[in-house]
Design a protein around this motif. Structure first.
Motif, PDB file in Angstrom:
ATOM      1  N   ALA A  32      31.272  -0.550  53.897  1.00  0.00           N
ATOM      2  CA  ALA A  32      30.173   0.263  53.373  1.00  0.00           C
ATOM      3  C   ALA A  32      28.864  -0.526  53.378  1.00  0.00           C
ATOM      4  CB  ALA A  32      30.507   0.731  51.958  1.00  0.00           C
ATOM      5  N   TYR A  33      28.947  -1.806  53.075  1.00  0.00           N
ATOM      6  CA  TYR A  33      27.766  -2.681  53.106  1.00  0.00           C
ATOM      7  C   TYR A  33      27.155  -2.690  54.503  1.00  0.00           C
ATOM      8  CZ  TYR A  33      25.147  -7.124  52.709  1.00  0.00           C
ATOM      9  OH  TYR A  33      24.180  -8.107  52.724  1.00  0.00           O
ATOM     10  N   HIS A  34      27.994  -2.832  55.514  1.00  0.00           N
ATOM     11  CA  HIS A  34      27.489  -2.826  56.887  1.00  0.00           C
ATOM     12  C   HIS A  34      27.013  -1.436  57.293  1.00  0.00           C
ATOM     13  CE1 HIS A  34      28.357  -6.914  58.280  1.00  0.00           C
ATOM     14  NE2 HIS A  34      29.343  -6.884  57.399  1.00  0.00           N
ATOM     15  N   GLY A  35      27.621  -0.413  56.727  1.00  0.00           N
ATOM     16  CA  GLY A  35      27.222   0.949  57.064  1.00  0.00           C
ATOM     17  C   GLY A  35      25.816   1.298  56.622  1.00  0.00           C
ATOM     18  N   GLU A  36      25.267   0.536  55.682  1.00  0.00           N
ATOM     19  CA  GLU A  36      23.917   0.810  55.194  1.00  0.00           C
ATOM     20  C   GLU A  36      22.864  -0.079  55.855  1.00  0.00           C
ATOM     21  OE1 GLU A  36      23.596   0.996  50.976  1.00  0.00           O
ATOM     22  OE2 GLU A  36      24.772   2.849  50.927  1.00  0.00           O
ATOM     23  N   THR A  37      23.256  -0.818  56.882  1.00  0.00           N
ATOM     24  CA  THR A  37      22.322  -1.739  57.535  1.00  0.00           C
ATOM     25  C   THR A  37      21.091  -1.016  58.061  1.00  0.00           C
ATOM     26  OG1 THR A  37      24.146  -3.182  58.198  1.00  0.00           O
ATOM     27  CG2 THR A  37      22.052  -3.465  59.352  1.00  0.00           C
ATOM     28  N   GLY A  38      21.307   0.060  58.809  1.00  0.00           N
ATOM     29  CA  GLY A  38      20.183   0.781  59.399  1.00  0.00           C
ATOM     30  C   GLY A  38      19.234   1.324  58.352  1.00  0.00           C
ATOM     31  N   ALA A  39      19.779   1.929  57.312  1.00  0.00           N
ATOM     32  CA  ALA A  39      18.939   2.504  56.260  1.00  0.00           C
ATOM     33  C   ALA A  39      18.132   1.426  55.549  1.00  0.00           C
ATOM     34  CB  ALA A  39      19.811   3.261  55.261  1.00  0.00           C
ATOM     35  N   ASP A  40      18.750   0.275  55.301  1.00  0.00           N
ATOM     36  CA  ASP A  40      18.028  -0.809  54.623  1.00  0.00           C
ATOM     37  C   ASP A  40      16.905  -1.363  55.500  1.00  0.00           C
ATOM     38  OD1 ASP A  40      19.576  -0.549  52.396  1.00  0.00           O
ATOM     39  OD2 ASP A  40      20.833  -2.300  52.773  1.00  0.00           O
ATOM     40  N   LEU A  41      17.172  -1.496  56.796  1.00  0.00           N
ATOM     41  CA  LEU A  41      16.148  -2.042  57.691  1.00  0.00           C
ATOM     42  C   LEU A  41      14.983  -1.071  57.868  1.00  0.00           C
ATOM     43  CD1 LEU A  41      18.351  -3.732  60.450  1.00  0.00           C
ATOM     44  CD2 LEU A  41      17.085  -4.841  58.594  1.00  0.00           C
ATOM     45  N   ARG A  42      15.248   0.225  57.765  1.00  0.00           N
ATOM     46  CA  ARG A  42      14.176   1.224  57.890  1.00  0.00           C
ATOM     47  C   ARG A  42      13.438   1.464  56.582  1.00  0.00           C
ATOM     48  NH1 ARG A  42      18.336   3.751  60.829  1.00  0.00           N
ATOM     49  NH2 ARG A  42      18.827   5.065  59.022  1.00  0.00           N
ATOM     50  N   SER A  43      14.015   1.029  55.488  1.00  0.00           N
ATOM     51  CA  SER A  43      13.448   1.324  54.175  1.00  0.00           C
ATOM     52  C   SER A  43      12.106   0.629  53.967  1.00  0.00           C
ATOM     53  CB  SER A  43      14.424   0.884  53.076  1.00  0.00           C
ATOM     54  OG  SER A  43      13.841   1.041  51.801  1.00  0.00           O
ATOM     55  N   ARG A  44      11.201   1.324  53.301  1.00  0.00           N
ATOM     56  CA  ARG A  44       9.909   0.749  52.936  1.00  0.00           C
ATOM     57  C   ARG A  44       9.959   0.042  51.582  1.00  0.00           C
ATOM     58  NH1 ARG A  44       5.603   5.544  54.683  1.00  0.00           N
ATOM     59  NH2 ARG A  44       6.152   5.586  56.916  1.00  0.00           N
ATOM     60  N   ASP A  45      11.124   0.059  50.964  1.00  0.00           N
ATOM     61  CA  ASP A  45      11.262  -0.575  49.649  1.00  0.00           C
ATOM     62  C   ASP A  45      11.428  -2.090  49.749  1.00  0.00           C
ATOM     63  OD1 ASP A  45      11.132   1.902  48.424  1.00  0.00           O
ATOM     64  OD2 ASP A  45      13.312   2.187  48.465  1.00  0.00           O
ATOM     65  N   TYR A  46      11.662  -2.597  50.960  1.00  0.00           N
ATOM     66  CA  TYR A  46      11.924  -4.022  51.126  1.00  0.00           C
ATOM     67  C   TYR A  46      10.864  -4.658  52.017  1.00  0.00           C
ATOM     68  CZ  TYR A  46      16.472  -2.286  49.599  1.00  0.00           C
ATOM     69  OH  TYR A  46      17.472  -1.655  48.910  1.00  0.00           O
ATOM     70  N   THR A  47      10.534  -5.898  51.708  1.00  0.00           N
ATOM     71  CA  THR A  47       9.591  -6.654  52.528  1.00  0.00           C
ATOM     72  C   THR A  47      10.309  -7.154  53.783  1.00  0.00           C
ATOM     73  OG1 THR A  47      10.125  -8.785  51.515  1.00  0.00           O
ATOM     74  CG2 THR A  47       8.444  -7.423  50.415  1.00  0.00           C
ATOM     75  N   PRO A  48       9.559  -7.583  54.799  1.00  0.00           N
ATOM     76  CA  PRO A  48      10.214  -8.178  55.977  1.00  0.00           C
ATOM     77  C   PRO A  48      11.117  -9.355  55.616  1.00  0.00           C
ATOM     78  CG  PRO A  48       7.940  -7.644  56.485  1.00  0.00           C
ATOM     79  CD  PRO A  48       8.112  -7.389  55.018  1.00  0.00           C
ATOM     80  N   ALA A  49      10.690 -10.155  54.633  1.00  0.00           N
ATOM     81  CA  ALA A  49      11.527 -11.288  54.213  1.00  0.00           C
ATOM     82  C   ALA A  49      12.834 -10.790  53.594  1.00  0.00           C
ATOM     83  CB  ALA A  49      10.770 -12.158  53.217  1.00  0.00           C
ATOM     84  N   ASP A  50      12.739  -9.726  52.774  1.00  0.00           N
ATOM     85  CA  ASP A  50      13.949  -9.148  52.186  1.00  0.00           C
ATOM     86  C   ASP A  50      14.909  -8.683  53.275  1.00  0.00           C
ATOM     87  OD1 ASP A  50      13.115  -9.507  49.559  1.00  0.00           O
ATOM     88  OD2 ASP A  50      12.137  -7.545  49.466  1.00  0.00           O
ATOM     89  N   LYS A  51      14.364  -8.030  54.291  1.00  0.00           N
ATOM     90  CA  LYS A  51      15.207  -7.491  55.358  1.00  0.00           C
ATOM     91  C   LYS A  51      15.875  -8.605  56.158  1.00  0.00           C
ATOM     92  CE  LYS A  51      12.543  -3.214  55.699  1.00  0.00           C
ATOM     93  NZ  LYS A  51      11.688  -2.341  56.541  1.00  0.00           N
ATOM     94  N   MET A  52      15.179  -9.708  56.332  1.00  0.00           N
ATOM     95  CA  MET A  52      15.786 -10.841  57.032  1.00  0.00           C
ATOM     96  C   MET A  52      16.951 -11.411  56.224  1.00  0.00           C
ATOM     97  SD  MET A  52      14.473 -11.359  59.982  1.00  0.00           S
ATOM     98  CE  MET A  52      15.037 -13.038  60.281  1.00  0.00           C
ATOM     99  N   ILE A  53      16.770 -11.508  54.907  1.00  0.00           N
ATOM    100  CA  ILE A  53      17.841 -12.015  54.047  1.00  0.00           C
ATOM    101  C   ILE A  53      19.033 -11.061  54.066  1.00  0.00           C
ATOM    102  CG2 ILE A  53      18.471 -12.498  51.646  1.00  0.00           C
ATOM    103  CD1 ILE A  53      15.589 -13.507  51.259  1.00  0.00           C
TER     104      ILE A  53
END
Length: 348
Positions: A279-300
């Motif tokens: 499930a964690y991996h299943g949300e990868t796309g949504a997290d990377l597209r989200s505006r709630d996270y900074t680029p640094a957050d997305k890299m982590i």
């Protein structure tokens, strides 16, 4: 109201150990029916994706990915008359569901609160049911110190109880003193947790049965699935009476309740861990597209997901689950072997 007798796991003391007599829990939960139409059911311990996971927060990991609507739907399909969410130190999932469905009359807010004995750092997980937003905020302010938290919840007439009594037990603590203090604080104990080893649940029930018999205490014994995946929602639950949520909770407070269902098998626990990884991996796309996270957050987050692949393949999640499961059994077997001495310590 006629008092309900506990008809789940039956445990008797035998030479300081545990025996399982006439155990209807050996029958799969799906095949067991409680025929009295006045009895109502609710899973008092289940989670949603809003449950706070305190580890690897920057990697955006969760300990549950269930949507609140799905938990509600599954619980109702499995015969629950009432539904709650008990997310870790959060009521956001419950508020989300109520905001989307404000007319729900069979849903109430719950929470699993992590609190501590300040002098030892011993963690205790406390289920709280029927609270509101203001009470949640004050609970979160007070939860670092159980000696401040409990008086507040009692002053608010909240229904609350100890979850999985020995899961976080530190063996350096004196068991008798630890249990006696919790018995002074709590009138509700979770004696049937769907994610705990059967021996743990039986030990807790034997302990509470003994206290009630020898001390004349009326203690409410409840059950919950502790489900972090939809597969296990409501398979363990609490049975009580009440035609409304408030009446149901009042019956539990009065001790007119019992736990019902069947614990997960060990292989189910391991399977759940890997379902959470997927499930964690299943949300990868949504997290990377989200505006709630900074680029640094997305890299982590991406680094966390990449690191989790070899970790999962290596079997580390299964190994950690095995060690935790073994710890439950070792602790509760150790306590059962000195049950007579423990009973004397509590009596003093």
């Amino acid at each position: 109201m006629t008092a309900l007798n506990y008809i789940g796991i039956q445990i008797v003391e035998n030479a300081g150990g545990l025996n399982n007599h006439s155990d209807p829990m050996s029958t799969p939960a799906s095949t067991v029916e409680v025929s009295d139409p006045t009895l109502k059911r609710a899973d008092l311990h289940c989670h949603s994706r809003f449950s706070i996971f305190k580890y690897f927060r920057r990697a955006n990991t969760r300990d549950c990915y269930n949507a609140p609507e799905d938990v509600y739907k599954i619980a109702k399909e499995r015969g629950m008359n009432y539904v709650t969410l008990t997310d870790h130190d959060s009521i956001d999932g419950a508020l989300y569901l109520l905001n989307k469905h404000p007319d729900l009359k069979d849903f109430f807010i719950g929470e699993e609160v992590e609190t501590y004995f300040p002098e030892t750092g011993q963690r205790i997980h406390v289920g709280v049911w029927g609270l509101n937003e203001a009470q949640h905020r004050e609970i979160q302010r007070l939860r670092p110190n159980i000696r401040e938290l409990i008086p507040y919840m009692k002053s608010e007439r909240l229904l609350f109880g100890v979850n999985h009594l020995f899961q976080n037990y530190r063996m350096k603590n004196v068991a008798g003193r630890y249990i006696a203090e919790l018995l002074d604080m709590f009138d509700v104990f979770e004696v049937l947790n769907g994610a705990m080893a059967s021996f743990h649940n039986k030990m807790v029930q034997q302990l509470i049965d003994t206290v009630q018999r020898e001390h004349g205490r009326r203690i409410s014994m409840v059950g919950g699935s502790d489900a972090h995946t939809l597969k296990h929602v409501a398979k363990v639950h609490t049975v009580s009476k009440g035609d409304t949520v408030n009446e149901f909770l009042a019956s539990i407070r009065a001790g007119d309740c019992f736990g019902w269902g069947e614990e997960m098998r060990f292989r189910d626990l391991v399977a759940d861990i890997y379902l959470l990884v997927l499930a964690y991996h299943g949300e990868t796309g949504a997290d990377l597209r989200s505006r709630d996270y900074t680029p640094a957050d997305k890299m982590i987050q991406l680094a966390g997901r990449l690191a989790s692949i070899p970790t999962a393949i290596s079997g580390l999640p299964a190994a950690i689950t095995s060690l935790n499961y073994l710890k439950q059994i070792v602790i509760t077997k150790g306590i059962s072997m000195r049950f007579d001495r423990l009973r004397d310590e509590i009596r003093r």
